[in-house]
Each structure stands twice: as structure tokens, then as C-alpha cells.
Design an enzyme around this catalytic site. Sequence first.
Site, PDB file in Angstrom:
ATOM      1  N   LYS A  78       1.047  -1.118   0.143  1.00 38.61           N
ATOM      2  CA  LYS A  78      -0.073  -0.050   0.142  1.00 38.61           C
ATOM      3  C   LYS A  78       0.718   1.111  -0.027  1.00 38.61           C
ATOM      4  CE  LYS A  78      -3.778   2.050   2.566  1.00 38.61           C
ATOM      5  NZ  LYS A  78      -4.676   1.920   3.776  1.00 38.61           N
ATOM      6  N   SER A 153      -9.879   2.024   2.913  1.00 32.49           N
ATOM      7  CA  SER A 153      -9.196   2.895   2.061  1.00 32.49           C
ATOM      8  C   SER A 153      -7.828   2.011   1.163  1.00 32.49           C
ATOM      9  CB  SER A 153      -8.164   3.872   2.991  1.00 32.49           C
ATOM     10  OG  SER A 153      -7.269   3.265   3.943  1.00 32.49           O
ATOM     11  N   SER A 177     -10.193  -0.276   6.973  1.00 33.45           N
ATOM     12  CA  SER A 177      -9.542  -0.183   5.584  1.00 33.45           C
ATOM     13  C   SER A 177      -9.053  -1.341   5.144  1.00 33.45           C
ATOM     14  CB  SER A 177      -8.784   1.079   5.849  1.00 33.45           C
ATOM     15  OG  SER A 177      -9.358   2.317   5.719  1.00 33.45           O
TER      16      SER A 177
END
Lengths: 486, 475
Positions: A78, A153, A177
Site C-alpha cells: 500500500k 482505504s 480499511s
Amino acid sequence: MSLHTKNLAELSDKLKNKNISSVELTQYFLDRIEKFDGDLNSFVTVAKDHALTQARKADEVIASGKAGPLTGIPIAQKDIFCTQGIKTSCGSKMLDNFISPYDATVVEKFNDAGAVMLGKLNMDEFAMGSSNETSFYGPVSNPWNTKCVPGGSSGGSAASVAARLTPASTGTDTGGSIRQPASLCGITGLKPTYGRVSRYGMIAFASSLDQAGPIAQTAQDAGLMLNAMAGFDPKDSTSVDKEVPDYTADLGENLKGLKIGLPKEYFGEGLDSVVGDIINSAVEQYKQLGAEVIDIELPNSGLSVPAYYVVAPAECSSNLSRFDGVRFGYRCENPKDLEDLYKRSRGEGFGPEVKRRIMIGAYALSAGYYDAYYLKAQKVRHLISDDFKQAFKKVDVIMGPTSPNVAFNIGERSDDPIAMYLSDIYTIATNLAGLPGMSVPAGFANDMPVGLQIIGNYFAESRLLNVAHQYQLNTDWHKQMPENYR
Amino acid sequence: MEWETVIGLEIHTQLATKSKIFSGASTAYGAVPNTQACAVDLGLPGVLPVLNKEVVTMAIKFGLAIGAEVAHRSVFARKNYFYPDLPKGYQISQMDLPIVGKGSVEIEIEDGKTKIVGVTRAHLEEDAGKSLHEDYHGMTGIDLNRAGTPLLEIVSEPDMRSAKEAVAYMKKIHSLVRYLEISDGNMQEGSFRCDANVSVRPKGQKEFGTRTELKNINSFKFVEKAINIEVERQIDIIESGGKIVQETRLYDADKNETRSMRSKEEAMDYRYFPDPDLLPVEITEDDIRSIEKDLPELPAVKQARFEKDMGLSNYDAAILTSDKDLAAFFEEAANKSGQAKLAANWVIGDLSGRLNKEDKSITDSPITAEMLAGMIKRLAENAITSKMAKEVFDAMWNGEGDADQIIEKRGLKPADSGEVEKIIDEIIANNPDQVEQFKAGKGKVMGFFVGQVMKASKGKADPAQVNKILSEKLK
């Protein structure tokens, strides 16, 4: 050869048996990214040269017979984890020009394990969002229906694994997330206990809630990933100095006598009825595996979203103060004085959702409001933790839906922050309490994946993975792949 | 109307750790800008603070030294504000739960009296960097070497009633942190600086007047001047019918004036909240006791010992213990010479005088304690006279060697008794009037004779010996 359908253990075996080299495997996934990511937009940066260099090194290690379970395995990070020499954007214009001079601990650990980093994954700006639509780099599409959001997210992390552009990825979970996008993309995600994985080098959103974890195709893969990620870090005072078990060691335990708690608050108003049915049939499956189901109450669940939207913005309003245009990141053109530099650099560098949360947080911390908001929210956190504490006296794990509904259309909730915030209604409480939680594919509603959430007691990651793995031995939801990416 | 001044001080003392409070970067002063700031000090994305445990020990030492309660649990909080030399946009400090609670120190005020000044609290925090406004042609340079340097902020009660008391308090704290070896107290380098809260009220009134805060005063001299000038300003305003505005004011040493920085209305809302990156600091009673065991001898105890064991006067002992290095110098000189009183006189008198004159500190003294002791020893055994001792002292100061080398090289030797007797006889013979006066009971004349003899001997005679022989001869 369809390497993308293989799990990590299978890939590792192929590498060790020299059926394939890490360079070949890496190139295979780089090619898939090239072929498919144009539509998905799950990567912000594809680190081709870096990946192939790491793969060549991994091949040397494999040749020397010293390979570990992740040596030569491609993964993706990420874009919230700092990577030395490779852009770390956090999904924001603010950091579009930021090249970190150091590696996050998580990145360092994967490097030490010999894994190959394919690139950096798209995400909501500064991890603030539940749909990946707040990213400066544009929305990510859900591989099951590219008109839909992948969740957020960690949208890029989930979509890339769902489309098998990477065998596994990392995510971070502040209010859901990891779990919510895993649920919406039909893959397996684990948010560990707060403090289990170091936060050093992971760009902070809400420090007391943020926790990194794996996103993978199976519970077993998630366990292998967590083996590499977990552990005390002297650079993170909030990481817990507790031995890291082998998270794949207990996967085979049977579930006879397992006590599953079903909180009635997770099955009430707001839950899509088809999603509810799917969760119920997953629970039925567990009963057949020998588990016992107990109805429980988490009476303060309703307070979790409001408490979260005080605590998280409060912390973010302070955490994001360092993005001021002075030392790194975006700086406005020709500032006329200091105030202008601050106002325009931050005004132009941050997107609307980030600004909204900074403003909410600054307000909640301001003199005269602090007691009414921040302190009150902290008290609510204690109440929520106590609810779980009571529940875990009676049950081993808690189950329910990860998200109240399946993936929604891109743009559908963009103008309604409250509707967006309610996407995380079932996941937020575990962050407030610091507990570990998972999302496991459990079926489809209107052709879109549905995730089963499994919540465990503190440091019960092995138990969670075991419970998920046994389910995956008896179902094949996790093996389903979106048609266009098979 | 008669006015009373009320003063409280906030002292920032830099703790003498090797590395910073939340990072491993060096705290050494004077390095090239931005060479001692690591990723954590720069506030890069993703970095986290880790507490340097040494600062906790140092704060506990201070707490114990002022008889304060050391908190078993203290919490770091974020003080949020934007400034270019504050990399994270917040300063990590302590707010609701400081590490050191209420304590007190005793200061000496005019006419030898003492007074207790309360310390409200002392808390740990990180320093900011420096903004450099010169040399950048309309721009500002940022040096982050100082960012993250550990500070102990010591907040007093509004117990002081004059600028002199404020200085005495500040000196007391300065001496204490140096005794404890928790700070070098170097004021030129900013290791010890203070803000002063100042108000005035009609004498006898209970309520405090409106106060102003004077920022960043970094010498004892300026504290006194800044407070006095501010008190004058406040009284002028009130007496001419005005009102004091609660505000922060900056003392300008060049112009000797204070001027407004920001009013209460413009005061910042720092949005304090507990720092989620740091765990609360937990301190057990055992931790405190083990630190207490290792505490050095504190000034008050040392002073009492100097009085009791070494026979010094209260005044001498107080001066010698006001500074740790001075006390150590004296003690070495006293022990090595076996002459505590003489050592005290020389250290307080000639040595301190010379050091002051040349603006040197005791640690820079060209005469070591051992050298001074060597000279005192010779003086005590009458191998040299007091006058010769002064000569030896000067020569030692100028680097001509130790006392014995100088005595030998210069052939210094008191006159022998035969010589002295001869001189005395001559002087008695030449001054019959004075002899008459002495015999008539005018004892004071003795001084005249001693003086004459000393003069005639060119300082080689020993005054005690002269006295003795003179007394016998004049009988």
C-alpha cells in the site's frame, strides 16, 4: 502456466523446486499489471526495475538453499508505507513528489524475508475514505464490476489481489480499511491486534487506531504474510513486545466446540438482507464444522461511528500538520509570506475529504470543546472495549458481516459523507478496542462478493486464521475469481 | 501609592543527554546547520518518537532535589501550532500529567534572610529548531539541529516579590541543575533560559494584578533588568489611569525595553491532547528510590558540611557551595593543603576576583586546586609571607609553575628572626614618641610599628613574628 491462481505456499514450492525463477515469476505479474491495471488503476507506482533486481537477488538466495517461505515471492505495498528511493504518495497530491529516504519497518521486514515488491498500491488519500475515490490518482475499480468501488482505504491492495495482479499485498486498517475492501473484492484480509505490527514508516492517519495487515487470497497466505510483518519494533513505542508465533501452525485445528458469538447489533437495521442471509449461511456452515453459536450483545456498538469520527479526525488533524510545504511534499508557487505558504500549500495539496477531517478534528480538540468531544469519545472507547471484554468471556470469536452491503457504484456516495462513513459501521468498533479482525469471502449478492467478519480477542490472530482456514477448506468462495482476470 | 511586584518564572533547562529526547541524533551544540537532525527530528512522514529514558531519570533527580512528588504515571501531550522551525506542526510536551509535581526551593534574600519559593511543576518536552533571519536576504533559514533537544520546563509559583528575588531563584535552580549534572546550564548557548510572569498590585491587596509574560530571557542580568523595566512600565500605566493588558511581551536587551508580541485575544489555541505515539511514562517507587540513592550531595547539605566539618562561616560556605565546580575546587584545595579556612579565603578572595576580572569560570582557572593548595601549605608553615603568597599567586596565574618552583626560582624566604629583630630595634630607636604613646596605653600604635617593620623588611618579615617580637620589646 496460470501462476496467478496459486497461493503463496504453492508459489514458494515452485521457486524452491526451480520450476520457475523469481525473475520469471516477477515478470509474470509485471505483465499482468501491464495488461490489466489500466482499467483497475490499483497501482500508483509499478517498480519494475526494483522488483526485477530484488527477484535476481532472491534467485541467488534460492540457489544457495537458504530460501524462506517468502523468498522470491512478489507482493505489493500500500502506498502508505515509506519505501526508500521509490515514491510514497499516500494517495495525495501533497506527497506526489515525495521520495522517502528510509524504509518502513514493514517494508524492511518483507525485504529481509526476500519478498519482491512489485510496486505501490493506490489508496484513499491519507487512508481517509471507504471507496478509494479520494485518491489523488483517481478511483480504483472493483475487478468484479469495474463500475463499482473496491472499498477503501486499501482499495488498490484489495483490487490488485482480487484481480491476481499480485499474489498478496499489504494494507492498513484504521476503521475497516483492510476488511471492508477485502469484503467488497472477495478476498481475505486481516487487521491484527493494535501494536502487533510496527507503525514505523507507515504514514499516520489516526495513530491510536492505525494497524497494518495482510490482504491475500487465503487465510493461510495471510498467516504467511503476517509471519513476516508482525513483531515488536524498538522504533515504535506502541508496538507490543510479545513473541510472534508461527501464524500457520494452528491452521489445522478443528473447530469442534468453538464458541461463536453473534452480536444482535450487527444484524439490525441498515444491513442488506441478502448480505445478512449469506452471513447466516456461513454461520450454519460453522455449525456443521462443530461450532456452537451464542447470541451476544455489544450494547455500545451504535456509538462506535460517532466516537470514531471524533478520535480519528482529532489525531489526523495533528498528524497531518507536518505537511506544511516547508521541508518536503507539495509547496505552492511563489508564496508571498509564511501564512500564504501554509494556506496555499495545504489548501492545494490536500483533497476535500482530508480537509474535512482536519477541520472536524481541529474543532474537536479546540479549547472549550475538548471535553465534550475528544474526552467523551475516549470514554466511549472504553465502553466499547468493555462490551467486547464481556463478550469474550462467553465466546471465542465474534462473527457478523464485514460491510452492510456489497460494493456500490463509483460516485454513488461521493457527495454524502455520512452514507460513506456508515460503510464501516461493523468494522470501526474493533479498531476503537484494538482487537484483531478478519474478512473472509462468504458468498455473492447480486454477483458481488460478500465478506464474513471474524473478530477475535487480543493477540488471537492464530485463532482467527485457523477459524478462517477451516472455513476455506470447506468452501470455495475464496477461490472465485472475477471473470475478466482469470 | 506603594506597589508590590509579583513574579513567577518558567525556566527552560536543556537536559545534558547525548542524544535527543525522541531520537538518536546528537544534541551537541554548534554543528553545521541541519547536520544533527535525523528523520524523526525532521518530522518526515511515518516516523515515530521513542522516549530517551535518560531524560526521565534526570527529571526524577530534579524532582527529588526540590522535594517534589514524582508522578508514577505521566503523559506526553501534543502542543499543536504551525511554525517553520517546528517540524511536526506540534511540540511533544506534557500538559495534564507532568513528571514532577509541587516542590520548593529556599533562596537567600536581602539581609541574609531566606525565603521558600514554590515550584508548581516541572515537565519534559522537546525543543524546536531555530529560525535564522540574518544572511538570507529577506528569507528565513531553518536549522533543525536543536529540534528534539530535551528540555525540563520548571514552573514556579508567583512567589517572588522583586527582580532580585527572581534572580536569586533562577540562580538557585541553575546551581541545582548543575549539581545534579542534568544540565550544563550554559546560558550563552541557550541551555538555561526563562520566561517571567510579572504583575504589580497595591501593597496589601490580596488579588493579583493583570500579568504580562516576558519571553525568552537568557541571562541573570537581563532577568533583573527586564523585570524592573516591566514593573516600571506597569506602574506608570496604572498610575496614569490605564489598565494592564494581559499579553506576551518580548524583552529587547539592546534597547532595554519590553514590547508587545501578542495579546490574550491573539493567544494560540494549542489543541493539547495526549500523544498517541507514546505510552504513558510509568515510574515505580523502586525506580525513584534507586535514583535517590545515586543523587549527588546537594548544595544545602554541602553547605552544612562545610560549616560543621570544615569550620567555615555560614557566609563563606554559602558562596562556595553556590556553584558545584567552585565547591569542588575549594574542597580539593582545602583537603590537599589541610587549611580549610585559608583555602576558603583564597578561593573567595584573590582567585574569584581574578577570575571575575578576566571573565573566566572556575573550570578555566590557570591555577589548579592542587597548585593553590601547594601555595597555601607553604604559607601556613610560614615558608612564605602573605605578601610573598600574593606574588606566588600572580606567578602561578601567569604560568610560571607551581608554588615550590616559583619560591625557589625567586628565592622567596621570610626574613629570619635576627634580621627582624635588628629592624625592630632600629625602628623603636627612631620613633621615641610612638614608644611613649604605646607605653601610655595607646594600643593602636602597634599597627604603626608593624607597618614600619613590614615596610623596612620589604615584606619579607612574617607579621605574626613581627608582632610577637615587637610586643616583647615594647613591654
